[in-house]
Design a protein around this motif. Structure first.
Motif, PDB file in Angstrom:
ATOM      1  N   THR A 156      -3.052   4.402   1.830  1.00 38.99           N
ATOM      2  CA  THR A 156      -3.532   5.667   1.331  1.00 38.99           C
ATOM      3  C   THR A 156      -2.980   5.700  -0.456  1.00 38.99           C
ATOM      4  O   THR A 156      -1.941   5.175  -0.752  1.00 38.99           O
ATOM      5  N   ILE A 157      -3.792   6.457  -1.129  1.00 37.77           N
ATOM      6  CA  ILE A 157      -3.358   6.663  -2.588  1.00 37.77           C
ATOM      7  C   ILE A 157      -3.224   8.217  -2.604  1.00 37.77           C
ATOM      8  O   ILE A 157      -2.892   8.633  -3.708  1.00 37.77           O
ATOM      9  N   ASP A 158      -2.878   8.774  -1.512  1.00 38.35           N
ATOM     10  CA  ASP A 158      -2.692  10.099  -1.560  1.00 38.35           C
ATOM     11  C   ASP A 158      -1.376  10.635  -0.810  1.00 38.35           C
ATOM     12  O   ASP A 158      -1.785  11.351   0.428  1.00 38.35           O
ATOM     13  N   PRO A 159      -0.417  10.061  -0.824  1.00 41.87           N
ATOM     14  CA  PRO A 159       0.846  10.306   0.137  1.00 41.87           C
ATOM     15  C   PRO A 159       1.317  11.495   0.215  1.00 41.87           C
ATOM     16  O   PRO A 159       1.903  12.003   1.283  1.00 41.87           O
ATOM     17  N   GLN A 160       0.987  12.342  -0.746  1.00 44.74           N
ATOM     18  CA  GLN A 160       1.375  13.976  -0.616  1.00 44.74           C
ATOM     19  C   GLN A 160       0.771  14.520   0.572  1.00 44.74           C
ATOM     20  O   GLN A 160       1.570  15.398   1.318  1.00 44.74           O
ATOM     21  N   ARG A 161      -0.334  14.290   0.801  1.00 40.25           N
ATOM     22  CA  ARG A 161      -1.373  14.822   1.897  1.00 40.25           C
ATOM     23  C   ARG A 161      -1.284  13.735   3.177  1.00 40.25           C
ATOM     24  O   ARG A 161      -1.233  14.181   4.403  1.00 40.25           O
ATOM     25  N   ASP A 162      -1.382  12.634   2.983  1.00 38.02           N
ATOM     26  CA  ASP A 162      -1.549  11.509   4.046  1.00 38.02           C
ATOM     27  C   ASP A 162      -0.268  11.296   4.738  1.00 38.02           C
ATOM     28  O   ASP A 162       0.172  10.118   4.389  1.00 38.02           O
ATOM     29  N   LYS A 164      -8.118   6.499  13.389  1.00 37.73           N
ATOM     30  CA  LYS A 164      -8.492   6.640  14.783  1.00 37.73           C
ATOM     31  C   LYS A 164      -9.847   6.781  15.115  1.00 37.73           C
ATOM     32  O   LYS A 164     -10.594   6.295  15.972  1.00 37.73           O
ATOM     33  N   GLU A 165     -10.436   7.460  14.058  1.00 39.27           N
ATOM     34  CA  GLU A 165     -11.785   7.943  14.014  1.00 39.27           C
ATOM     35  C   GLU A 165     -12.818   6.739  14.096  1.00 39.27           C
ATOM     36  O   GLU A 165     -14.039   6.780  14.325  1.00 39.27           O
ATOM     37  N   PHE A 166     -12.406   5.642  13.101  1.00 38.78           N
ATOM     38  CA  PHE A 166     -13.118   4.708  12.749  1.00 38.78           C
ATOM     39  C   PHE A 166     -12.947   3.465  13.664  1.00 38.78           C
ATOM     40  O   PHE A 166     -13.841   2.773  14.286  1.00 38.78           O
ATOM     41  N   ASP A 167     -11.606   3.265  13.876  1.00 42.84           N
ATOM     42  CA  ASP A 167     -11.213   1.813  14.651  1.00 42.84           C
ATOM     43  C   ASP A 167      -9.525   1.770  14.712  1.00 42.84           C
ATOM     44  O   ASP A 167      -8.841   1.926  13.825  1.00 42.84           O
ATOM     45  N   ALA A 168      -9.017   1.790  15.832  1.00 42.25           N
ATOM     46  CA  ALA A 168      -7.883   1.816  16.308  1.00 42.25           C
ATOM     47  C   ALA A 168      -7.009   0.585  15.742  1.00 42.25           C
ATOM     48  O   ALA A 168      -5.719   0.878  15.582  1.00 42.25           O
ATOM     49  N   ARG A 169      -7.746  -0.435  15.312  1.00 39.84           N
ATOM     50  CA  ARG A 169      -7.277  -1.534  15.083  1.00 39.84           C
ATOM     51  C   ARG A 169      -6.735  -1.718  13.544  1.00 39.84           C
ATOM     52  O   ARG A 169      -6.100  -2.487  13.105  1.00 39.84           O
ATOM     53  N   ILE A 170      -7.252  -0.531  12.647  1.00 41.42           N
ATOM     54  CA  ILE A 170      -6.779  -0.473  11.460  1.00 41.42           C
ATOM     55  C   ILE A 170      -5.433  -0.097  11.141  1.00 41.42           C
ATOM     56  O   ILE A 170      -5.102   0.958  11.860  1.00 41.42           O
ATOM     57  N   VAL A 171      -4.756  -0.656  10.430  1.00 42.75           N
ATOM     58  CA  VAL A 171      -3.295  -0.418  10.288  1.00 42.75           C
ATOM     59  C   VAL A 171      -3.475   0.614   8.978  1.00 42.75           C
ATOM     60  O   VAL A 171      -3.712   0.191   7.997  1.00 42.75           O
ATOM     61  N   GLY A 172      -2.556   1.630   9.283  1.00 37.01           N
ATOM     62  CA  GLY A 172      -2.461   2.616   8.015  1.00 37.01           C
ATOM     63  C   GLY A 172      -1.100   2.728   7.486  1.00 37.01           C
ATOM     64  O   GLY A 172      -0.072   2.540   8.368  1.00 37.01           O
ATOM     65  N   LEU A 173      -1.223   2.532   6.217  1.00 33.92           N
ATOM     66  CA  LEU A 173       0.331   2.681   5.401  1.00 33.92           C
ATOM     67  C   LEU A 173       0.296   3.817   4.561  1.00 33.92           C
ATOM     68  O   LEU A 173      -0.643   3.977   3.842  1.00 33.92           O
ATOM     69  N   THR A 174       1.274   4.739   4.431  1.00 33.58           N
ATOM     70  CA  THR A 174       1.660   5.405   3.682  1.00 33.58           C
ATOM     71  C   THR A 174       3.230   5.115   3.011  1.00 33.58           C
ATOM     72  O   THR A 174       3.975   4.319   3.490  1.00 33.58           O
TER      73      THR A 174
END
Length: 264
Positions: A168-174, A184-194
């Motif tokens: 994410t490039i919006d860590p204040q909200r994400d 999760k709405e797109f694909d549970a395999r995607i690793v999200g980093l904040t």
């Protein structure tokens, strides 16, 4: 007669003195060589007036300083260009080759479960890396969906595994939970980093990702950014980057070609 000769000599001496004063000879400069020769002879030598040491230093020293500053600026500008443009990429993101990445670097962020993740945790995987944010109204969701579709094609039809990672490039909200629900709405395999704002900015700078807030109204704003995806090899080196002009099929085919080059 003697009185006449004395008067004549006196007048000539006065004329000569006036002539010397008018020509500026009284301000002559004696060089070091003249001073040394003066010790050996009593006959003085009149030299042409030249600039004093103060005058030539006033020109040479500023010139040398300007030259040094100019050279330093040119050197820094050249090195900055080398850091900013990947080899073989130039202005066209599609042309990024595997001649050797010059962007990227270490990072320390948090995944959607609150666990610390660094670049070392991703080593050993082919990684498709994207920088986005959950409040993006159009391009962001389309790019994340494209990433999910491409990964699905690679796994189901090509039997190839590539790890999708979204930073994410919006860590204040994400925060982690917000990012987890979004991906999760797109694909549970995607690793999200904040992570902290400073850590996100540092990583974005290392990976040459541009972003800034626009249309701010209190806590409501959009984030303008570049939307490149990076394909990274198991050593976390950038092999190729992809722009928004790719669709999911083209993206997956391009990734297959890159993996085949390495015998994967």
């Amino acid at each position: 007669m003697s009185r006449f000769l004395f008067s004549s000599l006196k007048n000539r001496s006065a004329e000569t003195l006036n002539l010397l004063k008018r020509s500026g000879q009284s301000k002559r400069f004696h060089s070091s060589s003249y001073l040394r020769s003066a010790r050996r002879t009593t006959i003085p030598t009149v030299t042409e007036p030249i600039p004093t040491s103060h005058s030539w230093r006033s020109y040479i020293i500023p010139t040398a300083l300007l030259g040094g500053i100019g050279g330093a600026l040119i050197f820094l500008h050249y090195n900055d260009e080398r850091r900013a443009i990947p080899k073989g990429q130039g202005k066209d993101c599609q042309r990024c080759t595997n001649e050797g990445p010059i962007i990227g670097g270490p990072f320390s962020l948090i995944d959607t479960e609150g666990r610390l993740v660094t670049e070392r945790n991703l080593r050993g995987n082919w990684v498709l890396l994207y920088f986005g944010y959950t409040s993006s109204p159009d391009i962001g969701p389309a790019e994340v969906q494209k990433m999910a579709n491409a990964i699905d094609v690679l796994e189901s039809k090509k039997n190839l595994k590539v790890l999708p990672v979204c930073v994410t490039i919006d860590p204040q909200r994400d925060n982690p939970s917000q990012l987890r629900a979004y991906l999760k709405e797109f694909d549970a395999r995607i690793v999200g980093l904040t992570g902290p704002v400073a850590a996100i900015r540092q990583m974005a700078q290392q990976y040459r990702i541009f972003f800034r807030k626009v249309e701010e109204e209190g806590d409501d704003y959009l984030v303008e950014s570049s939307h490149n995806m990076y394909l990274m090899n198991p050593n976390m080196e950038i092999v190729r980057c992809f722009g928004v002009e790719y669709n999911a099929e083209e993206l997956s085919e391009a990734i297959v070609k890159e993996l085949k080059k390495t015998g994967t």
